[in-house]
Every structure is written in structure tokens, then in C-alpha cells.
Design a protein around this motif. Sequence first.
Motif, PDB file in Angstrom:
ATOM      1  N   LEU A  21       0.836  -1.203   0.000  1.00  0.00           N
ATOM      2  CA  LEU A  21       0.000   0.000   0.000  1.00  0.00           C
ATOM      3  C   LEU A  21       0.873   1.256   0.000  1.00  0.00           C
ATOM      4  CD1 LEU A  21      -2.912  -0.885   2.452  1.00  0.00           C
ATOM      5  CD2 LEU A  21      -2.864  -0.938  -0.032  1.00  0.00           C
ATOM      6  N   LEU A  43       3.817   1.590  -1.099  1.00  0.00           N
ATOM      7  CA  LEU A  43       4.444   1.740  -2.422  1.00  0.00           C
ATOM      8  C   LEU A  43       3.550   2.504  -3.381  1.00  0.00           C
ATOM      9  CD1 LEU A  43       6.179  -1.570  -3.542  1.00  0.00           C
ATOM     10  CD2 LEU A  43       7.176   0.680  -3.275  1.00  0.00           C
ATOM     11  N   MET A  44       2.260   2.486  -3.094  1.00  0.00           N
ATOM     12  CA  MET A  44       1.312   3.110  -4.011  1.00  0.00           C
ATOM     13  C   MET A  44       1.052   4.578  -3.674  1.00  0.00           C
ATOM     14  SD  MET A  44       0.529   0.831  -6.203  1.00  0.00           S
ATOM     15  CE  MET A  44       1.245  -0.784  -6.298  1.00  0.00           C
ATOM     16  N   ILE A  45       1.662   5.091  -2.614  1.00  0.00           N
ATOM     17  CA  ILE A  45       1.474   6.512  -2.304  1.00  0.00           C
ATOM     18  C   ILE A  45       2.351   7.327  -3.239  1.00  0.00           C
ATOM     19  CG2 ILE A  45       1.759   8.321  -0.578  1.00  0.00           C
ATOM     20  CD1 ILE A  45       1.244   6.308   1.561  1.00  0.00           C
ATOM     21  N   PRO A  46       1.744   8.215  -4.038  1.00  0.00           N
ATOM     22  CA  PRO A  46       2.565   8.999  -4.949  1.00  0.00           C
ATOM     23  C   PRO A  46       3.458   9.975  -4.180  1.00  0.00           C
ATOM     24  CG  PRO A  46       0.223   9.496  -5.211  1.00  0.00           C
ATOM     25  CD  PRO A  46       0.327   8.524  -4.102  1.00  0.00           C
ATOM     26  N   GLY A  47       4.680  10.101  -4.636  1.00  0.00           N
ATOM     27  CA  GLY A  47       5.638  10.965  -3.960  1.00  0.00           C
ATOM     28  C   GLY A  47       5.145  12.392  -3.807  1.00  0.00           C
ATOM     29  N   VAL A  48       4.435  12.886  -4.816  1.00  0.00           N
ATOM     30  CA  VAL A  48       4.027  14.290  -4.804  1.00  0.00           C
ATOM     31  C   VAL A  48       3.108  14.602  -3.620  1.00  0.00           C
ATOM     32  CG1 VAL A  48       2.205  13.764  -6.444  1.00  0.00           C
ATOM     33  CG2 VAL A  48       2.892  16.095  -6.123  1.00  0.00           C
ATOM     34  N   TRP A  69       5.324  15.914  -0.580  1.00  0.00           N
ATOM     35  CA  TRP A  69       6.303  16.989  -0.663  1.00  0.00           C
ATOM     36  C   TRP A  69       6.154  18.035   0.425  1.00  0.00           C
ATOM     37  CZ3 TRP A  69       5.832  18.107  -6.621  1.00  0.00           C
ATOM     38  CH2 TRP A  69       6.401  17.052  -7.325  1.00  0.00           C
ATOM     39  N   LEU A  76       0.188  -5.960 -11.027  1.00  0.00           N
ATOM     40  CA  LEU A  76       0.731  -5.206  -9.899  1.00  0.00           C
ATOM     41  C   LEU A  76       1.753  -4.189 -10.381  1.00  0.00           C
ATOM     42  CD1 LEU A  76       1.343  -7.739  -6.995  1.00  0.00           C
ATOM     43  CD2 LEU A  76      -0.395  -5.979  -7.221  1.00  0.00           C
ATOM     44  N   ALA A  98       0.092  -1.180 -11.853  1.00  0.00           N
ATOM     45  CA  ALA A  98      -0.406  -0.261 -10.836  1.00  0.00           C
ATOM     46  C   ALA A  98       0.746   0.541 -10.246  1.00  0.00           C
ATOM     47  CB  ALA A  98      -1.120  -1.031  -9.733  1.00  0.00           C
ATOM     48  N   ARG A  99       1.821  -0.157  -9.930  1.00  0.00           N
ATOM     49  CA  ARG A  99       2.988   0.506  -9.367  1.00  0.00           C
ATOM     50  C   ARG A  99       3.551   1.496 -10.384  1.00  0.00           C
ATOM     51  NH1 ARG A  99       6.569   2.614  -5.859  1.00  0.00           N
ATOM     52  NH2 ARG A  99       8.722   2.204  -6.384  1.00  0.00           N
ATOM     53  N   VAL A 102       1.696   4.739 -10.497  1.00  0.00           N
ATOM     54  CA  VAL A 102       2.070   5.624  -9.397  1.00  0.00           C
ATOM     55  C   VAL A 102       3.432   6.269  -9.673  1.00  0.00           C
ATOM     56  CG1 VAL A 102       2.672   5.687  -6.969  1.00  0.00           C
ATOM     57  CG2 VAL A 102       0.701   4.385  -7.721  1.00  0.00           C
ATOM     58  N   GLN A 158       4.823  10.722 -10.896  1.00  0.00           N
ATOM     59  CA  GLN A 158       5.922  11.592 -10.517  1.00  0.00           C
ATOM     60  C   GLN A 158       6.996  11.658 -11.596  1.00  0.00           C
ATOM     61  OE1 GLN A 158       6.933  11.708  -6.472  1.00  0.00           O
ATOM     62  NE2 GLN A 158       9.026  12.345  -6.801  1.00  0.00           N
ATOM     63  N   PHE A 206       6.196  13.996 -14.341  1.00  0.00           N
ATOM     64  CA  PHE A 206       6.350  15.387 -13.910  1.00  0.00           C
ATOM     65  C   PHE A 206       7.818  15.794 -13.923  1.00  0.00           C
ATOM     66  CE2 PHE A 206       7.782  17.833 -10.186  1.00  0.00           C
ATOM     67  CZ  PHE A 206       7.370  19.094 -10.584  1.00  0.00           C
ATOM     68  N   PRO A 212       1.065  16.960 -10.693  1.00  0.00           N
ATOM     69  CA  PRO A 212       2.061  17.341  -9.690  1.00  0.00           C
ATOM     70  C   PRO A 212       2.536  18.779  -9.842  1.00  0.00           C
ATOM     71  CG  PRO A 212       2.567  15.167 -10.514  1.00  0.00           C
ATOM     72  CD  PRO A 212       1.443  15.697 -11.357  1.00  0.00           C
ATOM     73  N   LEU A 259      -5.508  13.028  -6.828  1.00  0.00           N
ATOM     74  CA  LEU A 259      -4.434  12.044  -6.869  1.00  0.00           C
ATOM     75  C   LEU A 259      -4.797  10.840  -6.003  1.00  0.00           C
ATOM     76  CD1 LEU A 259      -1.810  12.601  -8.389  1.00  0.00           C
ATOM     77  CD2 LEU A 259      -0.734  13.023  -6.200  1.00  0.00           C
ATOM     78  N   TYR A 260      -5.421  11.136  -4.867  1.00  0.00           N
ATOM     79  CA  TYR A 260      -5.805  10.049  -3.969  1.00  0.00           C
ATOM     80  C   TYR A 260      -6.894   9.178  -4.576  1.00  0.00           C
ATOM     81  CZ  TYR A 260      -2.998  11.729  -0.098  1.00  0.00           C
ATOM     82  OH  TYR A 260      -1.943  12.080   0.681  1.00  0.00           O
ATOM     83  N   THR A 272      -5.139   7.078  -7.026  1.00  0.00           N
ATOM     84  CA  THR A 272      -4.346   6.106  -6.289  1.00  0.00           C
ATOM     85  C   THR A 272      -5.228   5.088  -5.591  1.00  0.00           C
ATOM     86  OG1 THR A 272      -2.850   7.942  -5.887  1.00  0.00           O
ATOM     87  CG2 THR A 272      -2.394   5.897  -4.735  1.00  0.00           C
ATOM     88  N   LEU A 314      -5.174   1.157  -5.688  1.00  0.00           N
ATOM     89  CA  LEU A 314      -5.000   0.332  -4.497  1.00  0.00           C
ATOM     90  C   LEU A 314      -6.036  -0.787  -4.455  1.00  0.00           C
ATOM     91  CD1 LEU A 314      -4.171   2.852  -1.648  1.00  0.00           C
ATOM     92  CD2 LEU A 314      -2.670   1.307  -2.891  1.00  0.00           C
TER      93      LEU A 314
END
Lengths: 292, 420, 295
Positions: free
Chosen positions: A117, A119-124, A127, C210, C213-214, C217, C221, C224, C243, C266-267, C270, C274
Motif C-alpha cells: 500500500l 508503495l502506491m502513495i505517490p511521492g508528490v 512533498w 501489480l 499499478a505501481r 504511481v 511523478q 512530472f 504534480p 491524486l488520492y 491512487t 490500491l
Amino acid sequence: MTRPDATHAKGAGLKPIPALLRLALAALFLLPLLFMVLAAFRPAGSPLTSSLWTGLPTVENFRKLFSILPIGRYTLNSLLVAAVAVPLTVLTASWAGFAMARLPRPTQRRWVLLSLLVLMIPGVALWSSRFILYSRLGIGGTLWTLIVPAFMGTSPFFVLIFYRAFRRIPTAIYDSARLEGAGVLATWGRVALPMARPTAVAVAALAFILYWGDYISPLLYLGDAARYTLPVGLQLLAQLGRSNYPLLLAGALWSTLLPLLLVVGGVLAVAAVERAHARKFGSITGQSERDN
Amino acid sequence: MKPLALLLLPLLLFACRSESSTVSFTVSGDAAEYAAYETLVAAFEAAHPEIDVTLTHIPSAGDYSAKLVTDFAAGTPPDVSLLNYRRVPAFAAAGQMEPLGPYLDKSELIAREDFYPITIDAFTWQGDILCIPQNVSSLVVYYNRDLFAAAGVAEPADDWTWDDFVTTAVTLTRDSDGDGTIDQYGAGIEPSLYRLAPFVWQNGGRLVDDPANPTQLGLTRLPSLQALEWFVALQTVHHVVPDRTAEAAIDSETRFIQGTTAMFFDSRRGTPTFREAADFDWDIAPLPRGQEAAGILHSDAYCLSAAAKDKDAAWSLIEFANSPEGQTIIAGTGRTVPSLRAVAESDAFLDPAARPSRSQVFLDSVDHLQIVPLISTWEDIESTASEEIERAFYGDITAEEAAILARDRTEEYFALGARP
Amino acid sequence: MNDGYERRLKRLLLPYGMGIGLLFVVPAILSFALAFFRYDALSPPRFVGTLNFPLARTDSLFSLSVFNSLALVILPAPLRVFGAFLAARLARGGRLRHLLRAAVFLPAAMPASAFALAWLWILNPLYGPLNRLLMALSLSAPGWLSDAQWARPAIALALLWLVGEGFLVCLAALYDVPRDLEDAAAADGAGAGAILRYVLLPLLAPVLLLLMARDAVLLLQESFTLAWLLSGGGPYYATYTLPQFIYEAAFGRLDFGVASAALWALYVVTGLLLILVYLVARQWQVGLSEEEFLL
């Protein structure tokens, strides 16, 4: 354990098409590096209109690179960050991976899922709040802001790689270590980690690449110019003249040297291990390669 | 007692040492500029050993702006920053700037009258002098004397006009090998509101509807629109500047340095770069005139952040940087047109041995300089308008469409902006 | 397993667990919550309810940035994953496999800013190697990064070179496929294409999903970073991504509320990913099974 690849390797001699395909694909992926090298060694003033290769390679651009910017300083900073962050990453990621591999099944599942999970959080998404966090912690603007993630193994990806490697070590080996009275740390340090050495090396290499090339974190979190790392230095170079390609690509090549050595070294090491295995067992195990 | 005293001694020593104060100082610009500020800081620290300056350098202007904003956000702004007058209102409106007028009045090193008045005006916000101006730079035309000589074209006179400029530029634009691609451009100019502004004023137009209380961009009104049309025609009609593809392939500044563009519009900022990189003879000329002579101020100033801990130490740095000694150091790089008359009129600036030989042009044009409106949202207004100007410049839309789009798209910023 | 041993094991997990909390969960919650506040980071946050959401949604740049981001994820992600898979299949064995492995991984190992500089040159509209080639072939040479229509494809093209992570994962996954299966299929007369289609792809489908999906994500970034370094979001917003909208709202306009509201988009994206991951993980028992954990 997977079956040998030896038959495959033997067969390749008879089937030149896959080898040619490999060559073509490799060449395609090497193009950015190729053009980088071609441009970096061009005479500084040579017009862009002339042919891609002007015949007389010079190191003039590199000399200029170091004279107009403190590239040496930036390189040192990048090395410093990597020198702290990489060993730390291997340590904490392997701890976490080891613990996850040895914990009871339900706990294990929870941690794997949590890691996936995260791993799926976007870095942006992180910030601005990380920026605020770092300044509250009193490390805002310092090189520590770049190193901090290493305390948790840098990325769940690395933890999962270790988890996977430690899971493959037969339980009997762990059990016998315990029977001999080895504690958790001793089992990790004397049994598990040595057996997963290729994994550790691979994670170290990946972590190095990550820290060495990080562009976003220094952009967001660094303050003092004396602390700039190489990727920021490259950006600074581009600010000085966006069209001075020979100089820009000399800088790019300089920053690519270490990753390049690492990739070549890593692949050569895998090749050596494969050969050794092939001689020893007449086969190639998947283990050594997968970890690279 | 004795052991106790021994214990205290290092503490006392430590206390004495910690009396030195630290001032953080942030600037942006290229490496040459950075070197100049390092020299300045070294000279300051030699004169004030009790103050320790940490100099921060941000590569690009865009990053610099973002960096300052985040630093203020995190409660750790630099004590002293170097800011263009177009950016100051945003910080001033948020109450982040410590007004420096009172400090200036008390100073024994510098006085308000030592500066060119327009630079003081540019940094005055709600009656207070916010920042102390470092320079009185403005937009000029850099030109390649060798190319002029080779083409047998007369060098720009001090009173040359728009038509003179276009004629010169057309003559100097060449396809020398006849392959249909232009090899040498007559001119290079960034298509932005900042570059366009002086031409609008020269044509009797206005950037905004009411400079005292701006509520919208004024590019749609006739004299302004005519100036925009003339500006855009340099590319779309006369083709004396690179088109979008050519500009993307090699930018005009590099073309000028390489000797393939004859004239380049830049402020004093270009001088150190061209001194170092250009291996031909070059000089500067004033902007060509339209209906009247007008120029645009490009001034930066040292500002003190309201959150600075040791304001007196920070002021010492600002004061030193703007003393004749400090301004002389920075002027030595060729980067600035000193805002102190005394330094500007000295050899530190008008150095006859260094290019450009016509540096006096900057000082002569001070009288016709104008400033952009002071409003806290100016940066947004400028960048939004410039996007439309750029599209017109490269022929995507007409000048009139650009003027309308720029007006409409910036309306919100005018509504939100705080004024002095 | 006794409790003491387990407790000591959990101690080893402590840095990781704390790190996840401090560096991921807390910042995520913080930015999540800020969407309900007017916050410029200077004065204390002021609760404004859901005001920031319409503010973000009605900003025309917002929808544009979402569109661009989706375009730069949806098109390259499958291409990248499939490309990584094919490259890994090719690099699993045989002559020159080591060269291919090094070559495929190298671009991802370069610092992003160095990679971007290389592409800035490759894509140079007049003098770059790519357009020289196109012109030599008498094809039309687009302006790439300087042309609003070609800037996005140009960045998507460059993104195809950055498949290092997916390549490694695919290579590892391929090693876990018993060769007997392939050998049996080959013995039955199946060609390379058929083996790929009927043996390898079905076996590796969960990994590839998988990975996709990765990759989505990651791409959010990566696209951007590349767009920022190559074209700054231009020309005329052609490569302006979500971003960048968030970066500019937060760090440029000091509007952390609107930035956080935009983060919600974004959430949502995401979150959908997920759920997909979770379903895939359940369906195939990936990572949960007793057997193999593949990612």
C-alpha cells in the motif's frame, strides 16, 4: 529452484535471431548514453550544425565544467549522502525484511500488504508535508533531509526484496541457528544476511542509484548552496546556458559515470556467478540472477 | 570553589564565542554572480568579524522564488534576500518584509539621496522604503560590432528609432548559404511582457488601465496594441528573430554569443556573460525610440525579512553591500549598474578598459525609465500575459487575440492583488 | 516461536514501522486534512469546509493538468510494463543477455537530470540526432518539445527508456517460472509466440498487473520530473501535469488548501489503483500465499 538455463545458452548459438534482437534492443537502450558521450567530447565551440561526431575528441568541456561550477563540491555532497544512506538502507531494510520473513504468517501478511500500500502513495502527495516535518525536526535545509528515508530502509520495495530473499532460506536453517542459541540479531547477521549477500549487494546498488540521482528532494528540501548535490548542479548548469549541449552533456556524463560503473560491474558479477555455477553444477540457479 | 571556577571557565569561553551572530543571505543568478556575492561576503566578514554570513545560492530565478516562499512558509526565511522590485510586493503584502527606511535614515554610511530616485520609488510600499536597491539596471540592445562592420551597417545611434532598428535587423538577417534556412538573425528578444513593456510606453500606451490603481491589463487599448503588433511583427512579418523551432534549437542568447545573432535585448545581466564568452567585439545601444523615449527599470534590492532574529547584524550586511565599497565589489563583476550615483559615475562602472564601451547608455537612460505597476500578484500577471504574448510572437494567435486573452486571464490576479 | 523471540523480531521492524508512520502516513494525513483549510503556511490554518474543492475544480489549469497526467500515465504504463516484460524475456538467457541487461537498466540508473539533458539534445528540433535521422529518411521532423502537439508524445517516448525497475521485477518473476512448463510446451510444438501467449503471460499476469499499478504511481511523478526538466510544463501547458499544479499551488501561490484539494484527485486515482492491487492480490493470493511472493 529453477531448471538450468544451460540448454538455452547452448541453443542460442544455433538461433542467431534472439541474439541479434538482444543486440538491437541493447543498442536502442544505449542511445541516450551514446549521444551523451558523442556530445560531451565535442570541441566546445563547434557549431551544432556540424556532424554529430567531429573527429577530434577533447576533454575541454570537462575542464570548463569544473571551472565554472563547484562540481567537485557537488560530487562530494552526493557521495556523502550515498555513503551514509546506502549502508543504512541495507541495514534497516534487511532488518525489516528479516523480521517480516520470520514473524508468524498473519503478521507477515499484514506487513506485506502495508508495504504494498505504501508503495502506491505517490511521492508528490508528501512533498509539502515532509518539508514542514523536516523543518519541525530541525533538519530543514541540511543533507539529513536527503538521508532520512534511509532510516526506514528507503523504500518498501527494498524491504520486500529482502523479505523475499529471506523467505527462500529454508526454515530448517533458521531453526538450527536458534537451537544453537543464536538470538535474533545473530541469526540475522551470521545466518540470514550472508546467505542473501547477492540481495544485499543488489539493494545497495539500487539504493545508491536512487540517492545519487535524486533530483526532487534536493530541489525541495536543500538550502545552502554548499550542500547542493550533483543533480542540482546539473540543473544549475542548464540555467547557465540551455543550448550549450557539449557542456551540459559533459556534466550529464560525469554524473552518470558511477551508475554506469555500477551497472556494468553488477552485470559482470552476475555473469561470473552464472559461469561459476555452470561449472560447478552444470546449471544456473535462478537465485543469483534474480537478485541483480 | 576552585573546581567550580574551572568548570565555569569553558562555559564562559563558550558564551563569549557564541556572541558572534549569524546572518543568512540568499541570492539567485549564474555562477559568475555567485562568485561576486562570495567576494562581497568575504569583504563584509573581514570588516565585521563578529558576524558570520551564510550565503545561499539558488540556481534559477523560478526555483529561487519557490524556495523563498517555502522558506517563509517553514518559518525559516533567509535574513537577507536579493529581490527584484516586481517580486517584493508579494512578500510585502504578506507582512514578511521589515521596512528599511528607518534603518536608512539612521545610517552613517549611506543616505537616501545617494541613490537614483527611481530605484527608491520601486521599493517603496505604503510609504515605507522596504528594501535597499542594489542597482539601476535597464533593458538595452547588445550588438555584435564585427557583424555590423562586416555588413557595412552603421552602429546604432543614441537616438535611433523603431524603423532604424527594423531596417538594421533586416539587413543583418541572412541566409548565407542559400539553403532556405536563416543562418544569421538580426535580433533576439524574449517574447514576454517584461520585454514588451518599454515599447508600449514608447508608443504612448499603458501596461495597465490605471498605473496608480491597476484593475486590468491595458494591452487591448490602441497605442499599447500597436506596440504589441510591432513587437510581434518582428517574428511573424520581418522574420528578423528566430521562430519557435529555431529558438528551441538554440536560444537567442547562445546565438548572440556564437556570433550568429547581431543584436540581443538584455539588461546589464548579460555583460559578465558576454565579457567571458563572446570572442568578438561588442557594445551596447539604448532601446530604439518610438513616439517617445522610454525604458524599463530592472532593479534588485537587498531585503530584510521580518522574521530575522538579529536585524541589526542583517542590516549591517545590507548597509555594507550598498555602501560604495560593497557596490564597487559587485559592480566589478560587470553585473550591476550601481544604484549609488557616486559608484555608477566612477570607473568601477564606467571602466573604459572593459566592454561595453558605451556603459554610459545605462546612466543616460535613467531619466526615461519607468517601472511596472506595484501589485502583489504581478508575477502571476506577468507570466500569464507572457504566455499569450509568446503565442502571438510565434504566430499561433494574433496580437489582438493575445491582448484580449492576456487581459481576461489576468483579471483575477488584479482582483486578488494588494496595492501599495 | 516464543514471545521473547517475536518481540525481538518486532524490534527489528521498528525503524521501518516508524518510518512508514512518520514519512508516509503522517504527511499523507496532514495533506489530506489541509484540503479543508485555507492555509498559506504563514498564518494559522483557517477551516473553510469544502470551499477548496470547487476552487481547484473550477481552475481550468486543474482539469488540464489531470488530463495531461492521465495521458502521460495511461499511454506509457502498459507500453512500459509490456516492454519491460519482453526485454526481460529476451534477457533471461542466451548470448548477449548480460549486455542487454546492462543496457536496459542503465537509463533508469542515470540521474534523472542527466537523462533529461540527454533527451533535450536528442529531441533538439533542428540539430538533434532524432530529427537528423528523420530528415535523412525524408520524413517530416516535428518540433518535439517546442511543439504543443508533439511535446507529450516526446515525453512519453523518453519515458519508455526508464523501465529499469519493471525490468528487474519481470526478470525475477521469469526466473520463478519452472522451465519444465516451457519445455513441455516447446515439445508440443509451440512457438516462442505461443509460449509467451499461453504459458508465460497467464502465469505472470498478477505480477504484470501489480507492476502496472505501481508503474502508474511511479509515472505520476516521473512524468512530472521529466516534463519539468525538459519543457517546464510547456509549450502552453501541453505537458503541465497534476504534480506541477500541486507544486505551483503550494510552493508558488502559498495555497496549501487548494493544493491539498487537488491532491485528493491524486488520492482518488491512487485509491482506485490500491483497490485493484488488493483485488489482484486476493485473487491470485500474491504476497499472501504460502508459496511465493513475487513482487
